[in-house]
Motif scaffolding. Structure first.
Motif, short mmCIF file in Angstrom:
data_model
loop_
_atom_site.label_atom_id
_atom_site.label_comp_id
_atom_site.label_asym_id
_atom_site.label_seq_id
_atom_site.Cartn_x
_atom_site.Cartn_y
_atom_site.Cartn_z
N THR A 78 33.40 24.29 67.57
CA THR A 78 32.04 24.80 67.40
C THR A 78 31.32 24.87 68.73
N MET A 79 31.46 23.83 69.55
CA MET A 79 30.82 23.82 70.87
C MET A 79 31.36 24.94 71.75
N ASP A 80 32.68 25.08 71.80
CA ASP A 80 33.29 26.12 72.63
C ASP A 80 32.86 27.51 72.18
N THR A 81 32.86 27.71 70.86
CA THR A 81 32.46 29.01 70.31
C THR A 81 30.99 29.29 70.58
N ALA A 82 30.16 28.29 70.41
CA ALA A 82 28.73 28.46 70.64
C ALA A 82 28.45 28.86 72.09
N GLU A 83 29.12 28.24 73.04
CA GLU A 83 28.92 28.58 74.44
C GLU A 83 29.36 30.02 74.72
N GLU A 84 30.48 30.42 74.11
CA GLU A 84 30.95 31.80 74.28
C GLU A 84 29.98 32.79 73.63
N GLU A 85 29.51 32.45 72.44
CA GLU A 85 28.60 33.35 71.73
C GLU A 85 27.25 33.46 72.43
N PHE A 86 26.81 32.41 73.06
CA PHE A 86 25.55 32.46 73.81
C PHE A 86 25.62 33.56 74.85
N LYS A 87 26.72 33.63 75.57
CA LYS A 87 26.89 34.66 76.60
C LYS A 87 27.00 36.04 75.97
N ARG A 88 27.72 36.14 74.85
CA ARG A 88 27.92 37.45 74.21
C ARG A 88 26.62 37.98 73.63
N VAL A 89 25.82 37.10 73.01
CA VAL A 89 24.55 37.53 72.41
C VAL A 89 23.59 38.00 73.48
N THR A 90 23.49 37.27 74.58
CA THR A 90 22.59 37.71 75.65
C THR A 90 23.05 39.03 76.24
N ASP A 91 24.35 39.25 76.29
CA ASP A 91 24.86 40.56 76.73
C ASP A 91 24.45 41.65 75.75
N ASN A 92 24.61 41.37 74.45
CA ASN A 92 24.24 42.35 73.43
C ASN A 92 22.77 42.74 73.51
N LEU A 93 21.93 41.77 73.83
CA LEU A 93 20.49 42.01 73.90
C LEU A 93 20.06 42.56 75.25
N GLY A 94 21.01 42.65 76.18
CA GLY A 94 20.71 43.21 77.49
C GLY A 94 19.88 42.30 78.38
N ILE A 95 19.95 40.98 78.16
CA ILE A 95 19.09 40.06 78.90
C ILE A 95 19.87 39.04 79.71
N THR A 96 21.19 39.22 79.83
CA THR A 96 22.02 38.25 80.55
C THR A 96 21.53 38.04 81.98
N ASN A 97 21.22 39.13 82.66
CA ASN A 97 20.82 39.05 84.07
C ASN A 97 19.33 39.26 84.27
N ASN A 98 18.57 39.08 83.20
CA ASN A 98 17.13 39.24 83.29
C ASN A 98 16.53 38.01 83.98
N GLN A 99 16.00 38.23 85.18
CA GLN A 99 15.50 37.11 85.98
C GLN A 99 14.19 36.54 85.46
N SER A 100 13.56 37.25 84.53
CA SER A 100 12.29 36.77 83.99
C SER A 100 12.48 35.89 82.76
N TRP A 101 13.73 35.69 82.36
CA TRP A 101 13.99 34.90 81.16
C TRP A 101 15.15 33.94 81.37
#
Length: 274
Positions: A65-88
């Motif tokens: 669950t921990m490993d998946t959650a960490e992976e999904e955190f990155k994938r979700v932020t990519d999906n939302l287009g905010i991975t490299n958003n410096q304001s968030w």
């Protein structure tokens, strides 16, 4: 908000076998029940998450669950287009509570019997149980989608529940495949709920399962249409308008110039479904 007055006899099981989640955007950070005292749980800490779990939940399941959650955190932020958003940036770790089973989750977690997971946005808390349908492919990304999306756009943004749920569903691996066909059937059968009515709907513990199914199917289909057909960049700009405090309908018109009302969005979506 007041629930719609519906004749439940007209509804059909719109999306059989679907995993149902709850989302609470409430401003309160107090989501604890008597059984949620953190010291009474086993604990695993990661980079972005703290997992609290019952003693009968296997350690290897918690680690996955921990490993998946960490992976999904990155994938979700990519999906939302905010991975490299410096304001968030997510400032606090997300807390995940894993109950022993559904009985434990419903009784001690205080959740509806039709729910498989719940996210509390401002508290950055997720509650779920191991044998919930689609735990890794649907449940985790869905609930993380809620928390990350709300953390990005802000907790005071006034947006319809269908939009919020649709964004979370889009984070699931399968993105609720089949929702378009389900909605097409409801249009043909006269059971379709237009967005003007869907916007006023809320889900409660005693909401009819068939109404819940249809609500999720339409939410999935509508947001999928907005992202894939109207454009990912436009969707990102739309979310930024919401983040800046622009009201939902005003943001729609500002980004999608041809939409003056929610009925305009509804008609375009229906035309897309054919």
């Amino acid at each position: 908000m007041k629930r719609m007055n519906m004749d439940m006899r007209v509804w059909i099981p719109a999306f059989a076998g679907m995993t149902i989640f709850i989302f609470c955007a409430g401003l309160s950070t107090n989501v604890s029940f008597a059984d949620d005292i953190q010291d009474s749980w086993q604990k695993m800490r990661g980079q972005d998450f703290i997992i609290y779990y019952r003693t009968d939940v296997p350690d290897d399941f918690v680690q996955t669950t921990m490993d998946t959650a960490e992976e999904e955190f990155k994938r979700v932020t990519d999906n939302l287009g905010i991975t490299n958003n410096q304001s968030w940036a997510m400032k606090d770790q997300i807390k995940i509570y894993i109950y022993s089973d559904k009985i434990d989750y419903v009784k001690n977690g205080g959740q509806a019997g039709w729910s498989h997971g719940v996210a509390f946005a401002k508290a950055k808390t997720v509650k779920l149980y191991p044998d919930a349908s689609g735990f890794f492919d649907s449940l985790l990304p869905h609930e993380l989608g809620h928390i990350i999306f709300r953390d990005y756009i802000g907790y005071t943004a006034d947006i319809p529940l269908w939009f919020e749920e649709g964004v979370a569903i889009y984070q699931e691996k399968a993105k609720r495949l089949g929702s378009n066909e389900t909605v097409k059937d409801t249009i043909q059968n006269g059971q379709f709920i237009p967005l003007s009515q869907l916007t006023g709907m809320r889900l409660y513990k005693n909401t009819n399962d068939q109404v819940v199914d249809l609500f999720y199917a339409e939410s999935a289909s509508a947001v999928y249409y907005m992202i894939t057909e109207l454009g990912e960049q436009e969707f990102y700009l739309f979310c930024n308008e919401l983040k800046s405090g622009t009201p939902f309908l005003e943001a729609l018109h500002k980004v999608y110039l041809r939409f003056n009302t929610i009925d305009d969005v509804n008609q375009a979506w229906v035309d897309y479904l054919g």
